[in-house]
Design a protein around this motif. Structure first.
Motif, short mmCIF file in Angstrom:
data_model
loop_
_atom_site.label_atom_id
_atom_site.label_comp_id
_atom_site.label_asym_id
_atom_site.label_seq_id
_atom_site.Cartn_x
_atom_site.Cartn_y
_atom_site.Cartn_z
N UNK A 182 48.61 32.34 55.15
CA UNK A 182 49.01 31.22 54.31
C UNK A 182 49.43 31.67 52.91
N UNK A 183 49.44 32.99 52.67
CA UNK A 183 49.76 33.55 51.35
C UNK A 183 48.86 32.99 50.26
N UNK A 184 47.57 32.84 50.58
CA UNK A 184 46.62 32.29 49.62
C UNK A 184 45.59 33.34 49.23
N UNK A 185 45.19 33.25 47.96
CA UNK A 185 44.16 34.14 47.41
C UNK A 185 43.08 33.26 46.80
N UNK A 186 41.84 33.48 47.17
CA UNK A 186 40.72 32.73 46.61
C UNK A 186 39.93 33.66 45.71
N UNK A 187 39.83 33.30 44.43
CA UNK A 187 39.15 34.15 43.45
C UNK A 187 37.94 33.41 42.89
N UNK A 188 36.98 34.18 42.41
CA UNK A 188 35.74 33.61 41.88
C UNK A 188 35.97 33.05 40.48
N UNK A 189 35.51 31.82 40.24
CA UNK A 189 35.60 31.23 38.91
C UNK A 189 36.94 30.54 38.67
N UNK A 190 37.17 30.22 37.40
CA UNK A 190 38.38 29.50 37.01
C UNK A 190 39.41 30.45 36.42
N UNK A 191 40.66 30.01 36.38
CA UNK A 191 41.75 30.78 35.78
C UNK A 191 42.51 29.86 34.83
N UNK A 192 43.27 30.40 33.89
CA UNK A 192 43.94 29.57 32.89
C UNK A 192 45.01 28.67 33.51
N UNK A 193 45.25 27.54 32.84
CA UNK A 193 46.37 26.69 33.18
C UNK A 193 46.04 25.52 34.09
N UNK A 194 46.94 24.53 34.15
CA UNK A 194 46.76 23.39 35.03
C UNK A 194 47.20 23.72 36.45
N UNK A 195 47.00 22.77 37.37
CA UNK A 195 47.47 22.95 38.74
C UNK A 195 48.99 23.08 38.72
N UNK A 252 38.04 38.92 43.86
CA UNK A 252 38.73 38.31 44.99
C UNK A 252 37.69 37.98 46.05
N UNK A 253 37.56 36.68 46.37
CA UNK A 253 36.57 36.24 47.35
C UNK A 253 37.13 36.30 48.76
N UNK A 254 38.39 35.84 48.93
CA UNK A 254 38.98 35.81 50.26
C UNK A 254 40.50 35.94 50.16
N UNK A 255 41.09 36.62 51.14
CA UNK A 255 42.55 36.75 51.26
C UNK A 255 42.99 36.08 52.56
N UNK A 256 43.80 35.04 52.44
CA UNK A 256 44.34 34.35 53.61
C UNK A 256 45.80 34.72 53.76
N UNK A 257 46.05 35.84 54.43
CA UNK A 257 47.40 36.41 54.50
C UNK A 257 48.38 35.49 55.21
N UNK A 288 39.66 41.86 49.82
CA UNK A 288 38.49 41.05 49.51
C UNK A 288 37.40 41.90 48.85
N UNK A 289 36.85 41.38 47.76
CA UNK A 289 35.80 42.09 47.04
C UNK A 289 36.28 42.87 45.83
N UNK A 290 37.59 43.15 45.74
CA UNK A 290 38.08 43.90 44.60
C UNK A 290 38.21 42.99 43.37
N UNK A 291 38.44 43.62 42.21
CA UNK A 291 38.54 42.89 40.96
C UNK A 291 39.97 43.00 40.42
N UNK A 292 40.50 41.87 39.95
CA UNK A 292 41.87 41.83 39.44
C UNK A 292 41.89 41.17 38.06
N UNK A 293 43.01 41.31 37.37
CA UNK A 293 43.23 40.61 36.10
C UNK A 293 44.21 39.47 36.34
#
Length: 206
Positions: free
Chosen positions: A184-197, A177-182, A102-107
């Motif tokens: 549930x294997x979920x990653x919550x990131x700030x803002x939007x990312x490309x592509x549809x659901x 990276x805002x939150x890591x829910x290990x 949590x808090x790190x930056x990814x591509x």
């Protein structure tokens, strides 16, 4: 481990320490299985191939069936290569969302929504020809002139015109990276990312 394959679940929002509402994207990141380990001696470079998502065996080509069988795993929907992996990873190992902090930056690498054939106003932001006076008729969204006549007697390459829009690979850098829910294997990131659901994403550590 330098990254994971994930799937876009959708968007939500959260609040920071100052009470400000932040739009976020929920991504199912992993678990991914190591399906191939490439070495300099055998392949000329070091990389690791990960597989993500389940695929029906009846829809899997025979060569891929053997590829997954060698890794002692079920057929996967998506494969991706990552360089700079840890030496202790072997075939069949599982990599999960806990590699992120949590808090790190990814591509984030993804494919944008396809919008089909679009004109210059939607595709390039043109203003249109303009007024409807002075004899113009149905010209509001037209591109206008695309070149001279006798010279150069052709249309230059790269001229902004109507055409296929979207459905292209895009890399967004430095997404927090805002939150890591290990669990549930979920990653919550700030803002939007490309592509549809439901679209697949590649998540790379900086």
């Amino acid at each position: 481990m330098p990254g994971l394959i994930g799937k876009k679940i959708g968007m939500t929002s959260t609040y920071d320490a100052d009470g400000k509402n932040i739009p976020c994207t929920i991504i199912q990141a992993g678990p991914c299985v190591v399906t191939q380990v490439k070495t300099e001696a055998k392949d000329g470079y070091r990389a690791i191939q990960l597989g993500f998502g389940e695929r029906k065996e009846k829809n899997t080509p025979a060569p891929l069936k053997g590829h997954f069988k060698k890794a002692k795993t079920t057929p996967k929907q998506r494969l991706a290569e990552f360089t700079g992996y840890a030496e202790d990873l072997t075939l069949g190992d599982e990599v999960n969302v806990e590699i992120f902090v949590e808090g790190e930056y990814i591509d984030v690498v993804g494919k944008t929504k396809g919008k089909g054939f679009q004109g210059v106003i939607k595709r390039h932001g043109f203003a249109g020809v303009g007024q409807a006076t002075h004899g113009q008729h149905n010209r509001g969204r037209a591109p206008g002139s695309i070149g001279a006549a006798s010279y150069p007697a052709r249309v230059f390459k790269g001229m902004r015109m109507g055409g296929q829009m979207g459905n292209t690979q895009v890399t967004l850098e430095n997404i927090q990276v805002v939150k890591v829910l290990a669990d549930q294997s979920l990653l919550i990131v700030k803002g939007s990312v490309p592509g549809p659901k439901g679209s697949f994403l590649i998540l790379e550590k900086n």
